[in-house]
Design a protein around this motif. Structure first.
Motif, PDB file in Angstrom:
ATOM      1  N   GLU A  65      49.775  22.956  67.512  1.00 26.34           N
ATOM      2  CA  GLU A  65      50.923  22.300  66.881  1.00 26.34           C
ATOM      3  C   GLU A  65      50.655  22.001  65.411  1.00 26.34           C
ATOM      4  O   GLU A  65      51.565  22.051  64.577  1.00 26.34           O
TER       5      GLU A  65
ATOM      6  N   PHE B 138      51.052  25.286  63.563  1.00 23.14           N
ATOM      7  CA  PHE B 138      52.475  25.607  63.472  1.00 23.14           C
ATOM      8  C   PHE B 138      53.146  24.807  62.364  1.00 23.14           C
ATOM      9  O   PHE B 138      53.919  25.345  61.558  1.00 23.14           O
TER      10      PHE B 138
ATOM     11  N   ASP C 206      55.007  27.116  68.487  1.00 20.79           N
ATOM     12  CA  ASP C 206      53.663  26.769  68.945  1.00 20.79           C
ATOM     13  C   ASP C 206      53.471  27.451  70.297  1.00 20.79           C
ATOM     14  O   ASP C 206      54.334  27.348  71.179  1.00 20.79           O
TER      15      ASP C 206
END
Length: 239
Positions: free
Chosen positions: A45, A48, A127
């Motif tokens: 995450e 991303f 993600d």
């Protein structure tokens, strides 16, 4: 051409001197190595968010990656493409960490392509631990040199979620062999950790000196216990 009909000065290319061109190449190489290390040592995450803020980083990374691919004696992605063509022509495929989306470009199959940034109309940016696909919706999930980050178990758990359970879907993993050298348990431990999520190893190809190819069948149930999937970062040395 020059107005006076003379020749261009030697050492120029695209308006840059040879020295400037070498400097630009070294700078991009340094950025590629930095981004590569970042992708291997942060959570999905976080990567991303970082690439979403600066999509140009994705371009720098993949230019550097393409340069590396050109040096390989064999590209494991091409082997996966041939395997799908040979026996899985109707399979729905998820390419997880698709890069340039070569897999989708090479197959007539329905291929869902995902990466941190979308540079193609048929690529979805996300993600890999949060795929925008329904459960049990694909026949084959592919991680080709794309298991990067510190939460690999989350990516593999998401692959388990999207794979069909009847008939059992297939997980294809291609990895650099050096990621397991010197690690406690090495490749065996890596395979066992994937199996503990809810997969069963069905074949393994270690013929290549650079890569290992693994194939798993998904099991009906995913383990709810915490799993630590470990593989060393694949870091490129400055040359």
């Amino acid at each position: 051409l020059p107005v006076d009909g003379g020749k261009r000065p030697k050492g120029k290319r695209g308006g840059l001197s040879a020295l400037q061109d070498r400097f630009r190449s070294k700078l991009e190489g340094a950025k590629f190595r930095m981004l590569n290390e970042q992708l291997y040592t942060t959570r999905g995450e976080e990567a991303f968010r970082s690439f979403s803020r600066e999509p140009g980083l994705f371009d720098i990374y993949h230019r550097g990656f393409r340069e590396q691919v050109e040096k390989w004696p064999v590209n494991p992605l091409h082997r996966i493409i041939q395997w799908i063509k040979a026996g899985h022509a109707k399979a729905v495929v998820a390419d997880l960490g698709c890069g340039d989306a070569e897999l989708a470009d090479s197959l007539p199959n329905t291929v869902h392509s995902f990466d941190l940034v979308s540079r193609r109309p048929h690529v979805t940016a996300c993600d890999m631990a949060r795929l925008p696909l329904p459960a049990s919706s694909v026949d084959i999930a592919v991680f080709c040199l794309s298991l990067m980050g510190t939460n690999l178990a989350d990516y593999l758990g998401e692959a388990h979620r999207i794979l069909r359970k009847k008939p059992a879907g297939i997980l294809k993993v291609a990895e650099v062999r050096s990621r397991f050298d010197g690690e406690p348990g090495g490749l065996d431990r890596f395979v066992e950790s994937i199996e503990s999520i809810g997969f069963k190893l069905t074949s393994q190809d270690k013929k290549s000196k650079m890569f290992v190819m693994m194939e798993f069948r998904v099991l009906p149930q995913r383990s709810q216990d915490p799993v630590d999937v470990v593989a060393k970062p694949c870091l490129y040395k400055r040359r």
